[in-house]
Design an enzyme around this catalytic site. Sequence first.
Site, PDB file in Angstrom:
ATOM      1  N   GLU A  86       1.019  -0.993   0.319  1.00  0.00           N
ATOM      2  CA  GLU A  86      -0.281   0.199   0.098  1.00  0.00           C
ATOM      3  C   GLU A  86       0.616   1.171  -0.091  1.00  0.00           C
ATOM      4  OE1 GLU A  86      -3.175   0.227  -0.193  1.00  0.00           O
ATOM      5  OE2 GLU A  86      -3.600  -1.871  -0.658  1.00  0.00           O
ATOM      6  N   SER A 516     -50.050 -29.846  39.089  1.00  0.00           N
ATOM      7  CA  SER A 516     -49.786 -29.928  40.884  1.00  0.00           C
ATOM      8  C   SER A 516     -48.629 -29.182  41.247  1.00  0.00           C
ATOM      9  CB  SER A 516     -49.521 -31.652  41.156  1.00  0.00           C
ATOM     10  OG  SER A 516     -50.822 -31.856  41.017  1.00  0.00           O
TER      11      SER A 516
END
Length: 922
Positions: A86, A516
């Site tokens: 780059e 229950s």
Amino acid sequence: MFSIKRLIQLIISICLLGTLALFILYINLKDELPSVESLKNVEWQTPMQIFSADGELISQFGASKRIPLTIDEMPQQLVDALLATEDDRFYLHFGVDPIGLGRAVWGQIIGQNKGGASTITMQVARNFFLTREQTYIRKIREIFLAIHIESLLTKDEILELYMNKIELGHRSFGYGAAAQIYYGKDLSDLTLAQYAVLAGLPKAPSTLNPISSPKRAKERRSVVLQRMLSSGYITQAEYEEANSAPITAKRHGVEISLSAPYVAEMAHQKTVELFGTEQAYTSGYKVYTTVTAKLQRAAQDALVKNVHAYDQRHGYRGAVASIRSDYKRQLTEGLADGEELITPEPVIVEEAVAALANIEDYPLLYPAVITDVQEQSATAILADGYSTQLLWDDIKWARPFINDQRQGPPPKKAADIFALGDIVYLSEKASKVTTDEAIEETDADVASEEELALVDEPAAEETIVKYYRLNQLPEVSSTIVAISPDDGAIKALLGGYNFKQSQFNRATQAKRQVGSNIKPFIYSAAINKGFTLGTLVNDAPINKWDRSSGFVWRPKNSPENYAGPIRVRDALAQSKNVVAVRLLREVGLDNMINYLTRFGFEKSELPRNESLALGSASLTPLQVVTGFASFANGGYLVEPYVVERIEDNEGNIVYQAAPSYACDQDCSAFGEQIPEESEIAENAEQDESTAVDSTELAADSKIDPDQPLMADDEQVFTPLKRATHIISEENAFLMSQAMYSVIWGADWSASPGWQGTGFRGRVLKRHDIAGKTGTTNESKDAWFSGFSRRLAVTSWIGFDDHARKLGSTTLNTNLPKKDPDTGLNQITGSEFGAKSAQPPWIDFMAVALQDLDEEYIEQPADIVSIRIDKASGKLTRKTDRSTRWEYFRAESAPTDYVTVEEVTRDIFNEEDEDSLEEEEIF
């Protein structure tokens, strides 16, 4: 000579004019240029991460993946690759590279591409402040900003910004994230070839990345390596080795170390609620939950094991699909008139792999194609091309599923289960083998000591051979949720079998009839009214005429047998339905509903009829376990929470949970002493006709727990606050004792003998646990809720389709009647709480209790223990099996001794005249 002099003057004049023009342009654009001062304190947009209490990563939320690193953490080979590609003169120029810029301008003049003029500094300027529009004015702004950035920051600081900001494809930003996305590794663990691939991405991350375009990525890698070689960063040998390496990238997700997707979603929603979507997704918050890795994994293992056990005992539903559909149709439907039986073509690996690409896979379930069917075995190919042999022991369970109530005959041969080309699901069993010998195929967790010893023996070469067994994707749903009774912290939670299959969180969102599981709360109201554990209640059929509807309501026990006068403790242990109804009548329906709201249940969720006593209310598992926690902690209503704290990306605490603690005046055991609490209803249980509003009774807190804290706050300490005291300590103790008998209670001295409905929990060999089973009408929902002193856990199983029943099963003669590992009988008959919901509770608690000392709930000072006669509940001087020690409040303890001549009278034998609003559904 004259012409050369004039040419030089012309060039100088042009340069001066150009410089003047640039200066004038800078003056005109200066006010429009963004300030670059912000680069000194960049706050990276990083995703939210969710962790367990012990630091294991659960999930990550946010569109952009970023792992910020300092320049010192960037590998030198990656830096070299990036500079060579780059900006090779990065450390030499002032933000603008005159050579590169001149080359680019000359290329534009002659119509040739001579390379870009952008330096790394100019790219930082563009990435942070500008757009990608291709205009000269944007390029000029970029140059001005680059020069200004160079005046503010060092070269290393600029390079660090660039390497963390740059977009690198597949939603990865910065090289730390790219290493994880493409290679599933930390950046420091990559090779030169992999660094070169990453360094080549900034030019065109969408088209040069190694996942989408491996060929172009390889070509770009070669360019990067060539430039590194030319710049002297690598040797010829390093170049040749890296250039010849294969492209190894594939998409990796975030490195999740703990699977808890339902917990992660709860934490995610809480964070969004606190900070808003955008801030939550980009600020790098680290969200620490209350779940622990060990308990979460234990819950996952227990739930998955139980769901598959339920699913498989109800039968095999057949193949997912078939790649020989015509042949399969002939086998299942028979031949049509004049049709000849197809001879199917052999299945080849490539064909199987291609077919499996369209089949959904799930954690622990792997799609496979049956490629050969032998007498009592079959061969299958998985999606990765791996071929495995399915042995008879791993497929013989697969008798046909007919419906939830019926199963077909057990298979005798593999052809009763498979046809060539079937696509099925398998689950894995792994065994390690050597070149000379292998251990017998078996699950790793049930391997014998001899097998494990063989596995560990050193060998010259070792290979992992994978063994599989037939499985299927369950249709039944389930959940487990565990909380701390001390403060409501959620320690483990699963909202379903698989988050990928369904994101509906059944632990917090599914309102199911509790059966229950409601009875402990009904009995608690009776204890509050003056009943004792030794009080006799008539366990006899109820026949109630309802004039308004014209029918008789007959609540029944399950199983349908009746014991006559029975003590309250034994009635709960045996889950006597008619006793629960009689207790509700004694308390009164309105009073009972008001009392149940103390446990956090909404009045709107409680039906206004006597079916309430049998569990017709619909509650979430989290509501149920919170209610049960009140019995474990001495009668306090804690508030469940899952987010313990949230930190920003610098480790500052920006949110701290403020749980309510189950403690009286002294809360020092939980940390900082809290201030004086506001008034609470210490005598709430004295008036059973008045509901306790837990909101009004909540203790004061100095800090709002839902108010985010700022990172620069001087103090992020949240004072402790007390939970609401909803029932007396004595009531909670007596109810925990009654539920202890659900597991450990039994009496074989009289006929018929009995044992508690949760007797299977004795396998844990812990005498400090209590609980309650629960099954609704037609077994559409099955529950088990139980607790130790420090952990309350609820397990539920049922179908999301409320019309489906859990059903029943018959004995599978292909399988042993008794499990050789657990010693328990094969589950047959109707499904209910103890069979269907308690097994995962047991498996989970077997792990959870390892870290909890045996700790009994402390006996309150006002509770006394007295020996009573089992039949009458009165005092006795005997010490034989007809007696037992029982707990009472001192003021309600029996005072009369049983006599030989005494005949126990039935109580509550008279029927009330109150009518019911609807027919009993249980």
